[in-house]
Design a protein around this motif. Sequence first.
Motif, mmCIF file in Angstrom:
data_model
loop_
_atom_site.group_PDB
_atom_site.id
_atom_site.type_symbol
_atom_site.label_atom_id
_atom_site.label_comp_id
_atom_site.label_asym_id
_atom_site.label_seq_id
_atom_site.Cartn_x
_atom_site.Cartn_y
_atom_site.Cartn_z
ATOM 1 N N GLY A 137 -27.556 24.335 -64.300
ATOM 2 C CA GLY A 137 -26.351 24.840 -63.652
ATOM 3 C C GLY A 137 -26.021 24.090 -62.376
ATOM 4 O O GLY A 137 -24.865 23.740 -62.127
ATOM 5 N N ALA A 138 -27.036 23.819 -61.556
ATOM 6 C CA ALA A 138 -26.806 23.069 -60.320
ATOM 7 C C ALA A 138 -26.363 21.645 -60.628
ATOM 8 O O ALA A 138 -25.472 21.096 -59.968
ATOM 9 C CB ALA A 138 -28.067 23.061 -59.461
ATOM 10 N N LEU A 139 -26.948 21.051 -61.647
ATOM 11 C CA LEU A 139 -26.573 19.697 -62.041
ATOM 12 C C LEU A 139 -25.135 19.649 -62.546
ATOM 13 O O LEU A 139 -24.353 18.787 -62.144
ATOM 14 C CB LEU A 139 -27.531 19.192 -63.116
ATOM 15 N N LEU A 140 -24.765 20.586 -63.397
ATOM 16 C CA LEU A 140 -23.399 20.622 -63.927
ATOM 17 C C LEU A 140 -22.381 21.013 -62.859
ATOM 18 O O LEU A 140 -21.239 20.550 -62.885
ATOM 19 C CB LEU A 140 -23.323 21.572 -65.120
ATOM 20 N N ALA A 141 -22.786 21.861 -61.928
ATOM 21 C CA ALA A 141 -21.882 22.224 -60.833
ATOM 22 C C ALA A 141 -21.624 21.016 -59.934
ATOM 23 O O ALA A 141 -20.499 20.799 -59.482
ATOM 24 C CB ALA A 141 -22.471 23.378 -60.023
ATOM 25 N N GLY A 142 -22.655 20.235 -59.674
ATOM 26 C CA GLY A 142 -22.467 19.001 -58.909
ATOM 27 C C GLY A 142 -21.579 18.013 -59.642
ATOM 28 O O GLY A 142 -20.735 17.348 -59.040
ATOM 29 N N LEU A 143 -21.732 17.944 -60.951
ATOM 30 C CA LEU A 143 -20.875 17.073 -61.762
ATOM 31 C C LEU A 143 -19.429 17.566 -61.757
ATOM 32 O O LEU A 143 -18.494 16.756 -61.685
ATOM 33 C CB LEU A 143 -21.412 16.997 -63.188
ATOM 34 N N ALA A 144 -19.245 18.874 -61.796
ATOM 35 C CA ALA A 144 -17.886 19.438 -61.744
ATOM 36 C C ALA A 144 -17.250 19.152 -60.383
ATOM 37 O O ALA A 144 -16.062 18.797 -60.314
ATOM 38 C CB ALA A 144 -17.923 20.937 -62.005
ATOM 39 N N ALA A 145 -18.019 19.304 -59.310
ATOM 40 C CA ALA A 145 -17.495 18.999 -57.971
ATOM 41 C C ALA A 145 -17.147 17.520 -57.868
ATOM 42 O O ALA A 145 -16.103 17.157 -57.323
ATOM 43 C CB ALA A 145 -18.525 19.375 -56.904
ATOM 44 N N PHE A 146 -18.011 16.656 -58.411
ATOM 45 C CA PHE A 146 -17.735 15.223 -58.403
ATOM 46 C C PHE A 146 -16.444 14.914 -59.158
ATOM 47 O O PHE A 146 -15.636 14.106 -58.711
ATOM 48 C CB PHE A 146 -18.902 14.461 -59.035
ATOM 49 N N THR A 147 -16.236 15.572 -60.284
ATOM 50 C CA THR A 147 -15.030 15.336 -61.085
ATOM 51 C C THR A 147 -13.774 15.749 -60.326
ATOM 52 O O THR A 147 -12.777 15.017 -60.319
ATOM 53 C CB THR A 147 -15.128 16.097 -62.418
ATOM 54 N N VAL A 148 -13.818 16.891 -59.674
ATOM 55 C CA VAL A 148 -12.652 17.354 -58.906
ATOM 56 C C VAL A 148 -12.377 16.408 -57.740
ATOM 57 O O VAL A 148 -11.227 16.026 -57.497
ATOM 58 C CB VAL A 148 -12.861 18.802 -58.417
ATOM 59 N N PHE A 149 -13.424 15.996 -57.035
ATOM 60 C CA PHE A 149 -13.248 15.054 -55.935
ATOM 61 C C PHE A 149 -12.707 13.719 -56.431
ATOM 62 O O PHE A 149 -11.876 13.095 -55.779
ATOM 63 C CB PHE A 149 -14.564 14.818 -55.193
ATOM 64 N N PHE A 150 -13.175 13.284 -57.593
ATOM 65 C CA PHE A 150 -12.724 12.011 -58.139
ATOM 66 C C PHE A 150 -11.254 12.069 -58.535
ATOM 67 O O PHE A 150 -10.523 11.089 -58.356
ATOM 68 C CB PHE A 150 -13.593 11.610 -59.333
ATOM 69 N N VAL A 151 -10.801 13.206 -59.054
ATOM 70 C CA VAL A 151 -9.381 13.360 -59.396
ATOM 71 C C VAL A 151 -8.526 13.286 -58.125
ATOM 72 O O VAL A 151 -7.468 12.646 -58.115
ATOM 73 C CB VAL A 151 -9.148 14.676 -60.169
ATOM 74 N N VAL A 152 -8.971 13.928 -57.053
ATOM 75 C CA VAL A 152 -8.254 13.849 -55.782
ATOM 76 C C VAL A 152 -8.243 12.407 -55.281
ATOM 77 O O VAL A 152 -7.208 11.902 -54.825
ATOM 78 C CB VAL A 152 -8.895 14.794 -54.730
ATOM 79 N N PHE A 153 -9.365 11.730 -55.387
ATOM 80 C CA PHE A 153 -9.456 10.326 -54.976
ATOM 81 C C PHE A 153 -8.493 9.451 -55.768
ATOM 82 O O PHE A 153 -7.790 8.610 -55.197
ATOM 83 C CB PHE A 153 -10.894 9.850 -55.144
ATOM 84 N N LEU A 154 -8.445 9.631 -57.074
ATOM 85 C CA LEU A 154 -7.525 8.845 -57.896
ATOM 86 C C LEU A 154 -6.070 9.141 -57.537
ATOM 87 O O LEU A 154 -5.239 8.231 -57.536
ATOM 88 C CB LEU A 154 -7.765 9.109 -59.377
ATOM 89 N N GLY A 155 -5.767 10.390 -57.217
ATOM 90 C CA GLY A 155 -4.415 10.745 -56.803
ATOM 91 C C GLY A 155 -4.007 10.038 -55.523
ATOM 92 O O GLY A 155 -2.906 9.499 -55.425
ATOM 93 N N VAL A 156 -4.895 10.033 -54.530
ATOM 94 C CA VAL A 156 -4.594 9.361 -53.264
ATOM 95 C C VAL A 156 -4.506 7.851 -53.475
ATOM 96 O O VAL A 156 -3.630 7.185 -52.918
ATOM 97 C CB VAL A 156 -5.652 9.715 -52.189
ATOM 98 N N LEU A 157 -5.384 7.298 -54.302
ATOM 99 C CA LEU A 157 -5.363 5.856 -54.558
ATOM 100 C C LEU A 157 -4.082 5.436 -55.275
ATOM 101 O O LEU A 157 -3.474 4.415 -54.928
ATOM 102 C CB LEU A 157 -6.592 5.459 -55.370
ATOM 103 N N ASN A 158 -3.649 6.226 -56.257
ATOM 104 C CA ASN A 158 -2.401 5.925 -56.954
ATOM 105 C C ASN A 158 -1.199 6.087 -56.030
ATOM 106 O O ASN A 158 -0.242 5.321 -56.112
ATOM 107 C CB ASN A 158 -2.238 6.807 -58.195
ATOM 108 N N TRP A 159 -1.257 7.081 -55.170
ATOM 109 C CA TRP A 159 -0.148 7.293 -54.226
ATOM 110 C C TRP A 159 -0.043 6.115 -53.262
ATOM 111 O O TRP A 159 1.044 5.660 -52.931
ATOM 112 C CB TRP A 159 -0.379 8.597 -53.470
ATOM 113 N N LYS A 160 -1.197 5.594 -52.812
ATOM 114 C CA LYS A 160 -1.197 4.445 -51.904
ATOM 115 C C LYS A 160 -0.721 3.191 -52.635
ATOM 116 O O LYS A 160 -0.021 2.355 -52.053
ATOM 117 C CB LYS A 160 -2.608 4.234 -51.341
#
Length: 129
Positions: free
Chosen positions: A103-126
Amino acid sequence: MRPIWAIAKLVIKEIFRKKDFYVALILVGAILLFAQGMQFYNTKNVSRYLAEIGLALIYLFSTILCGALAARQYPSEIQGRTGALLLSKPISRTQFVTGKYLGALLAGLAAFTVFFVVFLGVLNWKAEQ
């Protein structure tokens, strides 16, 4: 295998119930938005530097969240007196520990995925600017 997944799902839900995840998400977004406005070495195209900063932030915050979540699992079970109740069910200690770890491993992976989507959004916007 079913009890392990049930415990893992509870741990994954817990990361989204706590405000640590949302604070980290806001911090990642704010730092990325600030970094996209910076100018490095008087170059016009800073997407490479923004990508490096963003990936470092994502790895750092995901690791911190996953570690903090994993460290809080057993003390919260003891403090809430739910560990003994859970172990009185037909579940072994190894299944309990494996479920918490997964659960902790998958929760960290889920957090990483959400952060990565935000990162891709900012990168595409730039990149569009």
